[in-house]
Design a protein around this motif. Sequence first.
Motif, PDB file in Angstrom:
ATOM      1  N   MET A  92     -13.888   8.883  12.794  1.00 49.04           N
ATOM      2  CA  MET A  92     -13.150   7.920  12.133  1.00 49.04           C
ATOM      3  C   MET A  92     -12.885   8.117  10.859  1.00 49.04           C
ATOM      4  O   MET A  92     -13.947   8.662  10.266  1.00 49.04           O
ATOM      5  CB  MET A  92     -13.944   6.668  12.559  1.00 49.04           C
ATOM      6  CG  MET A  92     -14.463   6.208  14.058  1.00 49.04           C
ATOM      7  SD  MET A  92     -15.462   4.764  13.950  1.00 49.04           S
ATOM      8  CE  MET A  92     -16.093   4.902  15.556  1.00 49.04           C
ATOM      9  N   SER A  93     -11.995   7.856  10.207  1.00 46.31           N
ATOM     10  CA  SER A  93     -11.628   8.174   8.783  1.00 46.31           C
ATOM     11  C   SER A  93     -11.876   6.772   8.079  1.00 46.31           C
ATOM     12  O   SER A  93     -11.276   6.015   8.048  1.00 46.31           O
ATOM     13  CB  SER A  93     -10.213   8.654   8.738  1.00 46.31           C
ATOM     14  OG  SER A  93      -9.850   8.681   7.154  1.00 46.31           O
ATOM     15  N   ALA A  94     -13.120   6.882   7.064  1.00 46.40           N
ATOM     16  CA  ALA A  94     -13.394   5.973   6.524  1.00 46.40           C
ATOM     17  C   ALA A  94     -12.720   5.880   4.960  1.00 46.40           C
ATOM     18  O   ALA A  94     -13.164   6.794   4.022  1.00 46.40           O
ATOM     19  CB  ALA A  94     -14.686   6.025   6.080  1.00 46.40           C
ATOM     20  N   ASP A  95     -11.477   5.389   5.124  1.00 44.59           N
ATOM     21  CA  ASP A  95     -10.624   5.789   3.770  1.00 44.59           C
ATOM     22  C   ASP A  95     -10.789   4.295   2.786  1.00 44.59           C
ATOM     23  O   ASP A  95     -11.006   3.151   3.223  1.00 44.59           O
ATOM     24  CB  ASP A  95      -9.123   5.560   4.254  1.00 44.59           C
ATOM     25  CG  ASP A  95      -8.823   6.835   5.157  1.00 44.59           C
ATOM     26  OD1 ASP A  95      -8.925   7.841   4.593  1.00 44.59           O
ATOM     27  OD2 ASP A  95      -8.369   6.519   6.248  1.00 44.59           O
TER      28      ASP A  95
ATOM     29  N   LEU B   7      -9.572   0.543   3.629  1.00 41.44           N
ATOM     30  CA  LEU B   7     -10.425  -0.374   4.738  1.00 41.44           C
ATOM     31  C   LEU B   7     -11.195  -1.223   3.784  1.00 41.44           C
ATOM     32  O   LEU B   7     -11.256  -2.229   4.377  1.00 41.44           O
ATOM     33  CB  LEU B   7     -11.302   0.656   5.519  1.00 41.44           C
ATOM     34  CG  LEU B   7     -10.643   1.562   6.271  1.00 41.44           C
ATOM     35  CD1 LEU B   7     -11.493   2.598   7.005  1.00 41.44           C
ATOM     36  CD2 LEU B   7      -9.685   0.842   7.214  1.00 41.44           C
ATOM     37  N   ARG B   8     -11.428  -1.021   2.713  1.00 40.91           N
ATOM     38  CA  ARG B   8     -12.224  -2.130   1.904  1.00 40.91           C
ATOM     39  C   ARG B   8     -11.485  -3.443   1.928  1.00 40.91           C
ATOM     40  O   ARG B   8     -12.198  -4.452   1.675  1.00 40.91           O
ATOM     41  CB  ARG B   8     -12.798  -1.450   0.553  1.00 40.91           C
ATOM     42  CG  ARG B   8     -13.681  -2.220   0.083  1.00 40.91           C
ATOM     43  CD  ARG B   8     -14.469  -1.498  -1.350  1.00 40.91           C
ATOM     44  NE  ARG B   8     -14.443  -2.393  -2.470  1.00 40.91           N
ATOM     45  CZ  ARG B   8     -14.439  -2.040  -3.431  1.00 40.91           C
ATOM     46  NH1 ARG B   8     -13.856  -0.837  -4.259  1.00 40.91           N
ATOM     47  NH2 ARG B   8     -14.543  -3.078  -4.636  1.00 40.91           N
TER      48      ARG B   8
ATOM     49  N   MET C 283     -13.380  -2.769  12.853  1.00 42.04           N
ATOM     50  CA  MET C 283     -12.594  -2.207  11.791  1.00 42.04           C
ATOM     51  C   MET C 283     -11.596  -1.448  12.571  1.00 42.04           C
ATOM     52  O   MET C 283     -11.596  -0.819  13.658  1.00 42.04           O
ATOM     53  CB  MET C 283     -13.322  -1.491  10.846  1.00 42.04           C
ATOM     54  CG  MET C 283     -14.419  -2.416  10.034  1.00 42.04           C
ATOM     55  SD  MET C 283     -13.700  -3.332   8.886  1.00 42.04           S
ATOM     56  CE  MET C 283     -12.956  -1.923   7.611  1.00 42.04           C
TER      57      MET C 283
ATOM     58  N   GLY D 296      -8.545   1.665  11.720  1.00 40.93           N
ATOM     59  CA  GLY D 296      -7.794   2.910  11.015  1.00 40.93           C
ATOM     60  C   GLY D 296      -7.499   4.129  11.588  1.00 40.93           C
ATOM     61  O   GLY D 296      -7.420   3.980  12.972  1.00 40.93           O
TER      62      GLY D 296
ATOM     63  N   PHE E 145     -11.808   1.124  15.507  1.00 37.15           N
ATOM     64  CA  PHE E 145     -13.068   1.957  15.571  1.00 37.15           C
ATOM     65  C   PHE E 145     -14.032   1.300  16.454  1.00 37.15           C
ATOM     66  O   PHE E 145     -14.925   0.727  16.405  1.00 37.15           O
ATOM     67  CB  PHE E 145     -13.716   1.529  14.087  1.00 37.15           C
ATOM     68  CG  PHE E 145     -13.008   2.507  12.768  1.00 37.15           C
ATOM     69  CD1 PHE E 145     -11.910   3.361  12.879  1.00 37.15           C
ATOM     70  CD2 PHE E 145     -13.383   2.336  11.592  1.00 37.15           C
ATOM     71  CE1 PHE E 145     -11.257   3.783  11.939  1.00 37.15           C
ATOM     72  CE2 PHE E 145     -12.652   2.883  10.628  1.00 37.15           C
ATOM     73  CZ  PHE E 145     -11.591   3.681  10.640  1.00 37.15           C
TER      74      PHE E 145
END
Length: 182
Positions: free
Chosen positions: A15-18, A21-22, A37, A39, A65
């Motif tokens: 999973m890409s925590a970009d 997302l915040r 979440m 993404g 996710f």
Amino acid sequence: TLDGDGDILIQVVAMSADPYLRGGIKPGGGKNPGDAMSGFVSGFVLASNSEKWIPGDFVGAATDFTNIQVLTKAAQAKTMIWKLTGFLDAEHLSYGVGILGMTGSTAYGGLIDVLKPNKGETLFVSAACGAVGGLVGQIAKTQYNCNVVGSCGGDEKGAIILDKFKFDHHVDYKKCDDEAAL
């Protein structure tokens, strides 16, 4: 079980925590406590009722996710989904959310399709130690033989872009007080 024609069951591996997302978890950002979440993800197909996908295919997608999920035919039509099979092996599935995902397409598209550099030109890259900036500089070096100047903050990041990414020059923006210092 898969009920609908065209549905696929996928297992998410990466999973890409970009940074964007915040915004989704801030008040008014569209997510409620307990919501998944979503993404960019990569993984593989576990089961398929689709002619486009077979079990074992590697997949990249913009979706929730969650470890295992059904992507209905309708959900696939509403999101970005791409086949990674043939581009990488199971050990490198995380590339599906990096170089073969949003990060890579942003770097490639911005440099190749928008900027269109000429061979040997000098290219200045802001945020050169970031995911997109680092790729832009490396593509410019290897594909266009550009002289690449990268801007990032601090000696540690400067060493990364010079030694690992092979940029030609580093500008530490934290040490530049004005235009003349650049």
